[in-house]
Design an enzyme around this catalytic site. Structure first.
Site, PDB file in Angstrom:
ATOM      1  N   HIS A  97      -2.184  -3.566  -6.664  1.00 16.78           N
ATOM      2  CA  HIS A  97      -2.703  -3.091  -5.375  1.00 16.78           C
ATOM      3  C   HIS A  97      -4.197  -3.362  -5.298  1.00 16.78           C
ATOM      4  O   HIS A  97      -5.010  -2.643  -5.898  1.00 16.78           O
ATOM      5  CB  HIS A  97      -2.384  -1.603  -5.196  1.00 16.78           C
ATOM      6  CG  HIS A  97      -2.772  -1.077  -3.853  1.00 16.78           C
ATOM      7  ND1 HIS A  97      -3.377   0.137  -3.661  1.00 16.78           N
ATOM      8  CD2 HIS A  97      -2.648  -1.629  -2.615  1.00 16.78           C
ATOM      9  CE1 HIS A  97      -3.603   0.314  -2.369  1.00 16.78           C
ATOM     10  NE2 HIS A  97      -3.180  -0.749  -1.716  1.00 16.78           N
ATOM     11  N   GLU A 144      -5.101  -1.335  -8.615  1.00 14.28           N
ATOM     12  CA  GLU A 144      -4.149  -0.374  -9.189  1.00 14.28           C
ATOM     13  C   GLU A 144      -2.937  -1.157  -9.701  1.00 14.28           C
ATOM     14  O   GLU A 144      -2.315  -1.913  -8.941  1.00 14.28           O
ATOM     15  CB  GLU A 144      -3.721   0.648  -8.128  1.00 14.28           C
ATOM     16  CG  GLU A 144      -4.869   1.565  -7.706  1.00 14.28           C
ATOM     17  CD  GLU A 144      -4.517   2.517  -6.558  1.00 14.28           C
ATOM     18  OE1 GLU A 144      -5.115   3.593  -6.484  1.00 14.28           O
ATOM     19  OE2 GLU A 144      -3.658   2.152  -5.714  1.00 14.28           O
ATOM     20  N   SER A 183       0.837  -1.207   0.000  1.00  9.35           N
ATOM     21  CA  SER A 183       0.000   0.000   0.000  1.00  9.35           C
ATOM     22  C   SER A 183       0.862   1.244   0.000  1.00  9.35           C
ATOM     23  O   SER A 183       0.409   2.307  -0.429  1.00  9.35           O
ATOM     24  CB  SER A 183      -0.857   0.060   1.262  1.00  9.35           C
ATOM     25  OG  SER A 183      -1.646  -1.063   1.383  1.00  9.35           O
ATOM     26  N   ASN A 232      -5.243   6.112  -2.321  1.00 12.73           N
ATOM     27  CA  ASN A 232      -4.849   6.540  -0.979  1.00 12.73           C
ATOM     28  C   ASN A 232      -4.326   7.971  -0.974  1.00 12.73           C
ATOM     29  O   ASN A 232      -4.398   8.666   0.036  1.00 12.73           O
ATOM     30  CB  ASN A 232      -3.809   5.581  -0.388  1.00 12.73           C
ATOM     31  CG  ASN A 232      -4.465   4.282   0.045  1.00 12.73           C
ATOM     32  OD1 ASN A 232      -5.680   4.218   0.235  1.00 12.73           O
ATOM     33  ND2 ASN A 232      -3.681   3.231   0.185  1.00 12.73           N
TER      34      ASN A 232
END
Ligand SMILES: NC(=O)c1ccc[n+]([C@@H]2O[C@H](COP(=O)([O-])OP(=O)(O)OC[C@H]3O[C@@H](n4cnc5c(N)ncnc54)[C@H](O)[C@@H]3O)[C@@H](O)[C@H]2O)c1
Length: 372
Positions: A138, A150, A117, A188
Site C-alpha cells: 500500500h 504498508e 486502500s 487510514n
C-alpha cells in the site's frame, strides 16, 4: 535483472512505476485504456521536468529513468515480472480477474501485490491457484514522495513472498511497515479519530479554527479540519463510511452529521474553494488547547491500542507509519508514553460519561490502556 510489472497507469500506478524505475529496476507497465498507455511516458516526463529545471535531477537521469520503463499492451506481455503490482480501480472483481490473468503468465517465484486502500487482501486471494504469493503493497499518494509503504500479509501469504516484496521495495528507498489485513490497514484506520474526535468537538459547539489551532499548538503540521479541506470532505466521508461498514458499525467510526452536512453543502475544501476552514487559517490557540489535544490524542492512542490487540503489527510499526503517512509529530505509542496510561484512560472514562446516547462505547479503552 529484476523486473517489476505495474498494472494501472493512473495517479498511483504511474508513481509506483517511477519509484522502481528510479531505483534502477526494469519496469513493464500497462493499463486497460489505450490513451493511458500511450500518454504514460509523457505524463511522467511532464511530472519530472520541473525537477530537471530546478537542477535537482540531471536530464540524463530523467531519460535513463524513462528508458527503464516499457509500456506493454497486455498482461500477457508481463511474463518476466518478479513482482507485479496492480493499481487499477478499487473493485474487487476487477482486481481478482487481473490476478487470475497474471498468475497464468508469471513465473512460479513471482510475487503479486495489490495497492488497494480499502479491500481485503484475503478476499482478493480467494480462487487464486497460489494465494500464498499475493500480498498488499500500500503506497501513499504521491508514491514517489511518500516514504511509507504498508506491507499487508493475509493468513496464507508466504514469508518468502513477503521478504521478496520487502527487499525490492526497500531497495527502491521506501520504509516498509508490516501491517495486518484489517480494514484501513494502519494509517487510514488510526487517522480516523484525528478527524472523528475533532468532529465530535465541533458538534459540541467548538469552532473548527479553535480545534485546528489547538492541534497546531500540540505540534501537528495541519489541524484535522485543514487536513479534511486539503483532501476533500467527500473523500474523508467515503473513507469513514467504508471503515464504519467494514468494522460492523463500531461507534469508534461513527459518521458525524457535521461531516455529512459539509459534503451536502458542497463546500468540500480546497477543490471547491471553501471548506471547514479553508480559505481561512486558524488563529491563536484557545485557552484550553491542551485539553483539546489531550482528547484527540487519547483517541488516537486508543485506536492504535485496539489495532495492536488485533495482531500483525507492532508499537514501533504503528508509530512509524503515522509519522511517515500523516506527518504526525509523534506516534500513538509515543503519545501514550508522554501522557501515561492512567491519564489517557481517565480521559476516555470522562468522555464516555459525557458521550451522547449510544456513543459511550466509542470511548472503551483498548487492552493496553486498561489496568495492568
Ligand atoms: N489515489 C490515492 O490516493 C490512492 C492511495 C493509495 C492507494 N490507492 C489505490 O490505488 C488504486 C488506483 O488508484 P488511483 O488513484 O491511481 O486510480 P486512477 O483512477 O487514477 O487509475 C486507475 C487506472 O487503472 C486503469 N484500469 C482500470 N481497470 C483496469 C484493468 N482491468 N486493467 C488495467 N488497467 C485498468 C484505469 O484505466 C486507470 O488508468 C486503487 O486501488 C486505489 O484504492 C489510491
Amino acid at each position: 535483472m529484476t523486473t517489476i510489472a505495474v498494472i494501472g497507469l493512473g495517479a498511483m500506478g504511474l508513481g509506483i512505476a517511477q519509484v522502481y524505475a528510479a531505483a534502477g529496476f526494469t519496469v513493464l507497465a500497462t493499463d486497460a485504456v489505450q490513451d493511458a498507455r500511450d500518454s504514460a511516458i509523457e505524463r511522467l516526463r511532464t511530472n519530472l521536468l520541473p525537477r530537471v529545471e530546478a537542477r535537482k535531477m540531471p536530464l540524463a537521469e530523467l531519460e535513463a529513468l524513462l528508458s527503464r520503463i516499457t509500456i506493454v499492451d497486455r498482461v500477457a506481455a508481463m511474463a518476466a515480472a518478479d513482482l507485479a503490482i496492480e493499481a487499477v480501480i478499487e473493485k474487487i472483481d476487477t482486481k481478482r480477474a487481473l490476478f487470475t490473468d497474471l498468475e497464468a503468465v508469471v513465473g512460479p517465484d513471482a510475487v503479486l501485490a495489490t495497492n488497494t486502500s480499502s479491500l481485503s487482501v484475503a478476499a482478493m486471494a480467494e480462487g487464486l491457484a497460489h494465494p500464498e504469493r499475493l500480498l498488499g503493497l500500500h503506497f501513499f499518494n504521491p508514491a514517489p514522495v511518500m516514504k511509507l509503504v504498508e506491507l499487508v500479509a493475509h493468513p496464507l501469504t508466504s514469508t518468502d513472498a513477503l521478504g521478496h516484496a520487502r527487499r525490492l521495495t526497500e531497495a527502491a528507498g521506501k520504509t516498509v511497515i508490516d501491517c495486518p489485513d484489517r480494514p484501513g490497514f494502519i494509517v487510514n484506520r488510526c487517522a480516523r479519530p484525528f478527524y472523528g474526535e475533532a468532529l465530535a468537538l465541533l458538534e459540541e459547539g467548538r469552532s473548527a479554527t479553535d480545534i485546528d489551532a489547538a492541534m497546531l499548538a500540540a505540534g501537528y503540521r495541519l489541524g484535522p479540519f485543514a487536513l479534511i479541506d486539503l483532501v476533500g470532505a467527500d473523500i474523508n466521508l467515503a473513507a469513514t463510511e467504508s471503515l464504519h461498514a467494514a468494522m460492523n458499525g463500531n461507534p469508534r467510526y461513527y459518521i458525524h452529521s457535521a461531516l455529512r452536512d459539509q459534503v451536502t453543502s458542497g463546500n468540500l475544501g480546497r477543490k471547491t474553494g471553501k471548506g471547514f476552514i479553508h480559505p481561512e487559517t486558524p488563529g491563536p490557540a484557545p485557552a484550553d488547547a491542551a485539553a483539546i489535544a489531550l482528547r484527540i490524542e487519547a483517541m488516537i492512542a486508543n485506536e492504535a491500542g485496539w489495532l495492536l490487540a488485533e495482531g500483525g503489527t507492532t508499537e514501533t510499526g504503528i508509530d512509524t507509519a503515522l509519522k511517515l503517512g500523516l506527518n504526525f509529530p509523534r506516534g500513538p505509542f509515543e503519545i501514550l508514553a508522554a501522557y501515561g496510561r492512567d491519564r489517557l484512560r481517565d480521559e476516555l472514562h470522562r468522555l464516555a460519561e459525557i458521550a451522547p446516547a449510544g456513543l459511550a462505547d466509542r470511548y472503551r479503552p483498548a487492552p493496553i490502556l486498561e489496568f495492568a
